[in-house]
Design a protein around this motif. Structure first.
Motif, PDB file in Angstrom:
ATOM      1  N   LEU A  47       0.695  -1.167  -0.178  1.00 13.35           N
ATOM      2  CA  LEU A  47       0.297   0.377   0.328  1.00 13.35           C
ATOM      3  C   LEU A  47       1.289   0.948   0.092  1.00 13.35           C
ATOM      4  O   LEU A  47       1.667   1.398   1.130  1.00 13.35           O
ATOM      5  CB  LEU A  47      -0.945  -0.053   1.173  1.00 13.35           C
ATOM      6  N   PHE A  48       0.935   1.506  -1.207  1.00 13.16           N
ATOM      7  CA  PHE A  48       1.830   2.774  -1.097  1.00 13.16           C
ATOM      8  C   PHE A  48       1.389   4.163  -0.855  1.00 13.16           C
ATOM      9  O   PHE A  48       2.547   5.312  -0.896  1.00 13.16           O
ATOM     10  CB  PHE A  48       2.884   2.558  -2.890  1.00 13.16           C
ATOM     11  N   SER A  49       0.259   4.364  -1.304  1.00 16.68           N
ATOM     12  CA  SER A  49      -0.406   6.128  -1.688  1.00 16.68           C
ATOM     13  C   SER A  49      -1.602   5.739  -0.885  1.00 16.68           C
ATOM     14  O   SER A  49      -2.412   4.789  -1.731  1.00 16.68           O
ATOM     15  CB  SER A  49      -0.538   6.394  -2.528  1.00 16.68           C
ATOM     16  N   TYR A  50      -2.487   6.306  -0.454  1.00 12.55           N
ATOM     17  CA  TYR A  50      -3.550   6.589  -0.459  1.00 12.55           C
ATOM     18  C   TYR A  50      -4.628   8.289  -0.013  1.00 12.55           C
ATOM     19  O   TYR A  50      -3.117   9.287   0.515  1.00 12.55           O
ATOM     20  CB  TYR A  50      -4.282   6.352   1.243  1.00 12.55           C
ATOM     21  N   ILE A  51      -5.193   8.579   0.070  1.00 11.36           N
ATOM     22  CA  ILE A  51      -5.815   9.939  -0.199  1.00 11.36           C
ATOM     23  C   ILE A  51      -7.215   9.924   1.044  1.00 11.36           C
ATOM     24  O   ILE A  51      -8.231   8.838   1.014  1.00 11.36           O
ATOM     25  CB  ILE A  51      -6.498  10.732  -1.550  1.00 11.36           C
ATOM     26  N   SER A  62       9.111   4.073  -0.564  1.00  9.43           N
ATOM     27  CA  SER A  62       9.526   4.111  -2.002  1.00  9.43           C
ATOM     28  C   SER A  62       8.828   4.749  -3.366  1.00  9.43           C
ATOM     29  O   SER A  62       9.247   4.363  -4.708  1.00  9.43           O
ATOM     30  CB  SER A  62       8.777   2.471  -2.124  1.00  9.43           C
ATOM     31  N   VAL A  63       8.224   5.573  -3.223  1.00 11.39           N
ATOM     32  CA  VAL A  63       7.296   6.156  -4.448  1.00 11.39           C
ATOM     33  C   VAL A  63       7.296   7.842  -3.645  1.00 11.39           C
ATOM     34  O   VAL A  63       7.001   8.297  -4.902  1.00 11.39           O
ATOM     35  CB  VAL A  63       6.113   5.904  -4.688  1.00 11.39           C
ATOM     36  N   LYS A  64       7.167   7.633  -2.529  1.00 15.98           N
ATOM     37  CA  LYS A  64       7.489   9.514  -2.760  1.00 15.98           C
ATOM     38  C   LYS A  64       8.558  10.652  -2.961  1.00 15.98           C
ATOM     39  O   LYS A  64       9.863   9.905  -3.359  1.00 15.98           O
ATOM     40  CB  LYS A  64       7.626  10.128  -0.496  1.00 15.98           C
ATOM     41  N   GLY A  65       7.908  11.653  -3.685  1.00 12.68           N
ATOM     42  CA  GLY A  65       8.991  12.132  -4.674  1.00 12.68           C
ATOM     43  C   GLY A  65       8.773  12.138  -6.153  1.00 12.68           C
ATOM     44  O   GLY A  65       8.977  12.404  -6.843  1.00 12.68           O
ATOM     45  N   LEU A  78      -9.721   8.419  -9.991  1.00 15.93           N
ATOM     46  CA  LEU A  78      -8.691   8.703  -9.249  1.00 15.93           C
ATOM     47  C   LEU A  78      -6.974   8.365 -10.146  1.00 15.93           C
ATOM     48  O   LEU A  78      -7.517   7.460 -11.121  1.00 15.93           O
ATOM     49  CB  LEU A  78      -8.883   7.412  -7.632  1.00 15.93           C
ATOM     50  N   TYR A  79      -6.442   9.121  -9.966  1.00 13.41           N
ATOM     51  CA  TYR A  79      -5.342   9.458 -10.649  1.00 13.41           C
ATOM     52  C   TYR A  79      -3.957   8.837  -9.385  1.00 13.41           C
ATOM     53  O   TYR A  79      -3.851   9.025  -8.604  1.00 13.41           O
ATOM     54  CB  TYR A  79      -5.496  10.665 -11.277  1.00 13.41           C
ATOM     55  N   LEU A  80      -2.969   8.381 -10.247  1.00  8.83           N
ATOM     56  CA  LEU A  80      -1.758   7.986 -10.155  1.00  8.83           C
ATOM     57  C   LEU A  80      -0.952   8.360 -11.358  1.00  8.83           C
ATOM     58  O   LEU A  80      -0.512   7.948 -12.040  1.00  8.83           O
ATOM     59  CB  LEU A  80      -1.389   6.628  -9.773  1.00  8.83           C
ATOM     60  N   GLN A  81      -0.155   9.705 -10.802  1.00  8.22           N
ATOM     61  CA  GLN A  81       1.469  10.341 -11.845  1.00  8.22           C
ATOM     62  C   GLN A  81       2.336   9.860 -11.220  1.00  8.22           C
ATOM     63  O   GLN A  81       2.008   9.740 -10.218  1.00  8.22           O
ATOM     64  CB  GLN A  81       1.373  11.865 -12.191  1.00  8.22           C
ATOM     65  N   MET A  82       2.994   8.666 -12.001  1.00  9.90           N
ATOM     66  CA  MET A  82       3.932   8.308 -11.910  1.00  9.90           C
ATOM     67  C   MET A  82       5.233   8.333 -12.782  1.00  9.90           C
ATOM     68  O   MET A  82       5.334   8.689 -14.389  1.00  9.90           O
ATOM     69  CB  MET A  82       3.909   6.896 -11.928  1.00  9.90           C
TER      70      MET A  82
END
Length: 124
Positions: A47-51, A62-65, A78-82
């Motif tokens: 679980l790497f991101s939540y709102i 691991s994904v911050k920044g 919902l979006y996830l910009q990688m």
């Protein structure tokens, strides 16, 4: 019936970018806690991101920044910009909705609904 449908996965080279979308039906996104998690073959899910409902966002180290979670309430999406993707980001990516306390992604109680996943492959 609440349904989550992810899209936007694909194959990119390291350093590239992808944007994942999660279209929500049967529930208003604005008042729903939403998350992205991923699972690579043979590994435990992350679980790497939540709102949260107050729009506060959270990221694993691991994904911050590099990754950004966002939502468009008008589109109920919902979006996830990688960005700056790494080979170790390769996994199946899932969006999920929660009405309980945040917990591990492998716990059934953490999420009410999960999407079917979209594959992201990052080559070196």
């Amino acid at each position: 019936e609440v349904q989550l449908v992810e899209s936007g996965g694909g194959s990119v080279q390291a350093g590239g970018s992808l944007t994942l979308s999660c279209t929500v039906s049967g529930r208003t996104l604005e008042h729903t806690k939403m998350a992205w998690y991923r699972q690579a073959p043979g590994k435990q899910c992350e679980l790497f991101s939540y709102i949260d409902v107050d729009s506060r966002t959270h990221y694993a180290d691991s994904v911050k920044g590099r990754f950004t979670i966002s939502q468009d309430n008008a589109k109920n999406t919902l979006y996830l910009q990688m960005d700056n993707l790494k080979p170790w980001d390769t996994a199946n990516y899932y969006c999920a909705a929660s009405s309980s306390r945040w917990g591990p992604c492998y716990a059934e109680a953490t999420f009410d609904v999960r999407g079917q996943g979209t594959q992201v492959t990052v080559s070196s």
